[in-house]
Design an enzyme around this catalytic site. Structure first.
Site, PDB file in Angstrom:
ATOM      1  N   HIS A 262      91.209  58.848  25.884  1.00 25.26           N
ATOM      2  CA  HIS A 262      90.371  58.360  26.990  1.00 25.26           C
ATOM      3  C   HIS A 262      88.909  58.180  26.576  1.00 25.26           C
ATOM      4  O   HIS A 262      87.985  58.550  27.286  1.00 25.26           O
ATOM      5  CB  HIS A 262      90.466  59.306  28.200  1.00 25.26           C
ATOM      6  CG  HIS A 262      90.217  58.604  29.500  1.00 25.26           C
ATOM      7  ND1 HIS A 262      90.195  59.251  30.713  1.00 25.26           N
ATOM      8  CD2 HIS A 262      89.970  57.298  29.774  1.00 25.26           C
ATOM      9  CE1 HIS A 262      89.959  58.382  31.683  1.00 25.26           C
ATOM     10  NE2 HIS A 262      89.818  57.187  31.129  1.00 25.26           N
TER      11      HIS A 262
ATOM     12  N   CYS B 279      85.938  62.292  32.907  1.00 24.56           N
ATOM     13  CA  CYS B 279      86.628  62.458  31.624  1.00 24.56           C
ATOM     14  C   CYS B 279      86.034  61.647  30.485  1.00 24.56           C
ATOM     15  O   CYS B 279      85.632  62.191  29.450  1.00 24.56           O
ATOM     16  CB  CYS B 279      88.098  62.056  31.776  1.00 24.56           C
ATOM     17  SG  CYS B 279      89.007  62.938  33.045  1.00 24.56           S
TER      18      CYS B 279
END
Length: 621
Positions: free
Chosen positions: A130, A80
């Site tokens: 993130h 991610c």
């Protein structure tokens, strides 16, 4: 008359020349296309029915695919955070401090939202971020990376809310009644399903714009990332099995995309909105073979980990066409800025694909490499080479070769032949790639008039505060018989030669003292390297750890595993790094000193890629 992107840019320029002035600039901005960027999390090729085996419940995505340019050999990164950093910056992740985790994007890095904002866009981030682990540092938040406003979560591990002390606490993610932040304020619990709530926010912005500006809505959903938690209304339509729940979550994702597209139609904006639908990486394949027909999974550099669907729809400009050459998520930054009528910043690694979209002119072919650093396991590498195949070196050092599948089109045979890569061959390619991308492009002001040299830029990478790090400098002959300063970043860390000629590092309120320096060469290569990893609670619990080593001409002068930490005050990271004397010019070094080289890697004499000897050659060339 249909205006293609190039013609649109010419029209903007003509208007500015003829009419001029700020009102015309605003009018030009208003004519730019809106951009809706939908990023899914862990969505594999087979999670869109028309791209795979037909089992995914995705009628909306299938219809969108038929209306879009379909990128049939599109590459991403395998996890991610690193993938999102590459997408936002258009740069190779190891060059910006993500491998795979990073502290955050340094403030001086150009980003896609910053570039669009300069073109007159209203920029909104919604959903998972993130992009950095320094959650206590405001400069890593979306609002400091080019977004006017944001609603979402800094990562998916904070969705259950803060700990008793009010600080972020890493726990198992949840879709149900999530805690979300808005513009950096403390998180607040919201009732409902996470992706429904995020979609609601995007629809509200589309139907009730905050200004007359064109908008860029960056909607980063969590689906279909685990835990697999569809709403009850969708779960009831599928078997109560792991695969059934996963299909229900895909159906809910598809429904939310339908809601977004319907809102564009209702508001009359569909024809002037570029819709991008993408995934950050491949699937972990824990509930079904979401990566079919590709081998490998998320967190590997086989194709199942680093290939994902990409759709781009712009009515009247793009549609119902397959792009079969290899593309990468880094290409989206320069391409979208160009389609918006602007010009991408220089120095990006991504390619502008506008000529490919307009006339089919193919850009230079891609040779792709990936790297991930684990201080306890070593390095993992991958490479995909056109016409040759791919290789993957896992953390254990095992080398695998495989074919590059090629574009996934019905009736097109998949590549089966490939080169069996040898270890020496892959090592050479990795090293050449790292020699190009590892060194940081810092601003350097030479020592002069009794003042030290100054390094600035890349604030979140320039100091040993998170992850792996190395700085090297070439020292001329000198007698270190009195206290002299080699490096001083005020409030953060120093490298000095004490009155006994020993190297001493001051960091985190501690002093690390090494052996005496003997500077008897024309150029003596001094390298300070190591890593800093904070305590982690979830998903990979670990105690805080650090390591620091100082080499002089390849010999170890200092080696310590004492704990060092990043500063509580993020402003310290922006302080210049003074070289050859203290910040105030005192304690100057008695010899010459070369321009330092900084890389985001812990250097050792024998290792893959950029190594200690490369740093020594760079500073004593």
């Amino acid at each position: 008359m249909l205006l293609l992107p190039g013609a649109l840019r010419a029209t903007f320029a003509l208007c500015l020349l003829v009419l001029g002035g700020t009102p015309m600039l605003l009018q030009a901005a208003e004519n730019r296309p809106n951009i809706l960027f939908i990023l899914t999390d862990d969505l594999g090729i087979n999670d869109i029915a028309s791209w795979g085996d037909g089992q995914a419940p995705t009628p909306t995505l299938d219809a969108l695919s038929r209306q879009s340019i379909r990128f049939r050999q599109h590459y991403v990164d395998s996890t991610c955070s690193v993938s999102r950093a590459a997408l936002l910056t258009g740069r190779v992740p190891v060059s910006i401090g993500f491998e795979p985790d990073g502290l955050g994007l340094s403030p001086d890095l150009p980003t896609l939202p910053k570039a669009l904002k300069q073109l007159g866009y209203a920029t909104h981030h919604i959903g998972k971020w993130h992009v950095g682990e320094g959650l206590e540092y405001p400069q890593i938040e979306p609002s400091n990376q080019g977004f006017d406003d944001w609603l979402g979560m800094m990562n998916h591990f904070v969705l259950q809310g803060p700990g008793p002390d009010g600080k972020p606490l890493g726990r198992r993610p949840t879709y149900y009644d999530p805690w979300l932040q808005e513009n950096g304020a403390p998180p607040v619990r919201h009732k409902g399903h996470l992706d429904d709530l995020l979609t609601d926010r995007a629809i509200a912005l589309m139907e009730h714009p905050t200004s007359r500006k064109p908008w860029f809505i960056n909607l980063w959903l969590l689906s279909p990332h685990k835990p697999i938690q569809p709403s009850q209304s969708f779960a009831a339509k599928f078997p109560n099995t792991p695969e059934g729940k996963y299909l229900a979550l895909l159906a809910q994702l598809d429904h939310n995309v339908a809601r977004l597209l319907d809102a564009l139609e209702r508001s009359g904006q569909s024809g002037r909105t570029i819709v991008v639908f993408a995934s950050d990486n491949g699937s972990p394949n824990e509930n079904r073979n979401s990566n079919f027909p590709l081998i490998g999974t998320k967190a590997t550099y086989f194709e199942g980990g680093v290939r994902a669907p990409l759709l781009v729809r712009w009515p009247g400009h793009t549609g119902n066409r397959d792009i079969t050459i290899a593309t990468h998520e880094m290409d989206l930054f320069p391409t979208l800025v160009t389609l918006a009528g602007g010009k991408a910043p220089k120095g990006l690694d991504g390619r502008n694909l506008e000529p490919l979209l307009e006339s089919g002119a193919a850009p230079r072919p891609l040779e792709l490499f990936w790297a991930a650093d684990n201080p306890f396991k070593g390095m993992s590498y991958g490479g995909h080479l056109p016409g040759k195949g791919l290789f993957y070196r896992n953390w254990g050092g095992e080398l695998s070769s495989a074919a590059v599948t090629g574009p996934l089109l019905p009736g097109v045979p998949r590549t089966t032949k490939h080169e069996e890569f040898a270890r020496e061959q892959t090592s050479s390619m990795i090293r050449q790639w790292e020699l190009k991308h590892r060194p940081l492009p810092l601003a350097w002001k030479k020592p002069a008039d009794g003042k030290p040299g100054v390094l600035t830029g890349r604030d979140l990478q320039r100091s040993p505060v998170f992850g792996s790090y190395a700085i090297g400098m070439g020292l001329g002959p000198a007698r270190p018989d009195h206290s002299q300063t080699l490096l001083d970043q005020p409030g953060l860390w120093k490298v000095v030669l004490d009155e006994k000629g020993r190297v001493r590092i001051e960091h985190s309120g501690k002093s690390f003292i090494g052996q005496t320096l003997v500077l008897d060469r024309g150029c003596n290569a001094l390298v300070v390297t190591g890593f800093v990893h904070p305590m982690a609670t979830y998903p990979f619990p670990a105690q805080a750890s650090a390591h620091l080593t100082v080499y002089l001409n390849g010999k170890v002068l200092l080696d310590s595993s004492d704990l060092i930490v990043r500063p509580a005050d993020p402003k310290l990271l922006a302080n210049p790094t003074y070289i050859g004397a203290a910040a105030d010019g005192s304690q100057p070094f008695g010899g010459t000193i070369s321009r330092p080289v900084v890389v985001g890697k812990q250097l050792m004499p024998e290792q893959e890629g950029y190594r200690l000897a490369d740093m020594e050659r760079a500073v004593c060339h």
